[in-house]
Design an enzyme around this catalytic site. Structure first.
Site, PDB file in Angstrom:
ATOM      1  N   SER A 138      97.450 -16.143  58.041  1.00 14.09           N
ATOM      2  CA  SER A 138      97.871 -16.765  56.776  1.00 14.09           C
ATOM      3  C   SER A 138      98.917 -15.863  56.143  1.00 14.09           C
ATOM      4  O   SER A 138      98.918 -14.655  56.381  1.00 14.09           O
ATOM      5  CB  SER A 138      96.676 -16.898  55.830  1.00 14.09           C
ATOM      6  OG  SER A 138      97.125 -17.251  54.533  1.00 14.09           O
ATOM      7  N   TYR A 151      89.777 -13.033  51.518  1.00 15.74           N
ATOM      8  CA  TYR A 151      90.550 -13.858  52.462  1.00 15.74           C
ATOM      9  C   TYR A 151      91.782 -13.089  52.960  1.00 15.74           C
ATOM     10  O   TYR A 151      92.063 -13.037  54.161  1.00 15.74           O
ATOM     11  CB  TYR A 151      90.954 -15.160  51.772  1.00 15.74           C
ATOM     12  CG  TYR A 151      91.686 -16.132  52.660  1.00 15.74           C
ATOM     13  CD1 TYR A 151      91.008 -16.869  53.627  1.00 15.74           C
ATOM     14  CD2 TYR A 151      93.065 -16.332  52.538  1.00 15.74           C
ATOM     15  CE1 TYR A 151      91.683 -17.774  54.446  1.00 15.74           C
ATOM     16  CE2 TYR A 151      93.742 -17.230  53.346  1.00 15.74           C
ATOM     17  CZ  TYR A 151      93.048 -17.952  54.296  1.00 15.74           C
ATOM     18  OH  TYR A 151      93.717 -18.840  55.104  1.00 15.74           O
TER      19      TYR A 151
END
Ligand code: NDP
Length: 253
Positions: A138, A151
């Site tokens: 990501s 995350y």
């Protein structure tokens, strides 16, 4: 026929990757936690004549991962391509409010899960002297987002896994790459936008505009564009250890 195994293949980006690879002529194993959801998601692909087989896995569970790769080996042989796509978003909270259990569950799926799948597939890839692993990372972390510490850490950890493994197994003919999507259209990004709106005291539309106005292309990415990047990366035999942003230009490094 070449064999690809995609984790988190029941929906979103994973399902788009499953579809694109199958359209490109691969035998695809779509792996995920929920057998019924997998069956329902992949049935329309099979009815179009595409070679897609759903197999259950919880990537955080070593014995479940071992069963998945044994099941794949029995049916089709060792995957030529493993796409570690399964991931969870985790909470949007300040670090002082972050529960250790949330931190651990995000790392367990996004980072440990990918490592367990790499570890399970590598012995056969090493024996063959060929194979390709693509980790779906990501841009979060490269471009920090408010209150997304767990995350971001898991996804930047995945880049470390990608580069280290590329160095380790490259001499044996195995490639390891990563793709880092920016915000992708779909259910998950709506939840992230809601979290950002709350964390920053702004509206969801303002949070959306923060993302899109920062991209040179002024838009989100489609799941199919991440899937196209998987197919394209697999077709580049000279490329290993890279982290390809598919972010409409939101992140450029
Ligand atoms: P979704 O939440 O739509 O799908 C994630 C998939 O992973 C689901 O099929 C889910 O299964 C599966 N999964 C979760 N935990 C496990 C587990 N323990 N074992 C096996 N499968 C599991 O996510 P997206 O499609 O949006 O994202 C896919 C990947 O792309 C993720 O790694 C995500 O972090 C990354 N990404 C997404 C972006 C976005 O904007 N959407 C942006 C950047 C990166 P289940 O249905 O059982 O929950």
């Amino acid at each position: 026929m070449s064999v690809a195994l995609v984790t988190g293949g029941a929906r979103g980006i994973g399902l788009a990757i499953v579809e694109r690879l199958a359209e490109a002529g691969w035998q695809v194993v779509a792996a995920g936690r929920d057998s019924q959801a997998l069956e329902a998601a992949t049935e329309p692909l099979r009815s179009r004549g595409l070679d897609v087989d759903p197999l259950r896995v919880d990537v955080t569970d070593e014995s479940s991962v071992a069963e998945l790769f044994e099941g794949c080996a029995e049916r089709y042989g060792c995957p030529d391509l493993l796409v570690n796509n399964a991931g969870i978003a985790g909470p949007t909270v300040s670090t002082v409010s972050l529960q250790r259990s949330d931190w651990e569950s995000v790392l367990a799926v996004n980072l440990t899960g990918a490592m367990l799948c790499c570890r399970a597939v590598l012995p056969t890839m090493l024996e063959r002297g060929a194979g390709h692993i693509i980790n779906i990372g990501s841009i979060t972390g490269k471009r920090p987002l408010m209150h997304r510490v767990a995350y971001a850490s898991s996804k930047l950890g995945l880049i470390g896994l990608t580069r280290s493994l590329a160095e380790e197994v490259g001499p044996h003919g195995i490639r390891v790459n990563a793709i880092s999507p920016g915000p992708v259209m779909g259910e998950r990004i709506e939840r992230v936008l809601e979290g950002q709106a709350l964390a920053q005291g702004i509206t969801v539309e303002e949070a959306r505009a923060q993302f899109t106005s920062g991209t040179p292309l002024r838009r989100f990415v489609e799941p199919g564009e991440v899937a196209d990047a998987v197919v394209a990366l697999d077709a580049l035999p000279g490329v290993t250890g890279i982290d390809l942003n598919v972010s409409a230009g939101l992140v450029m490094y």
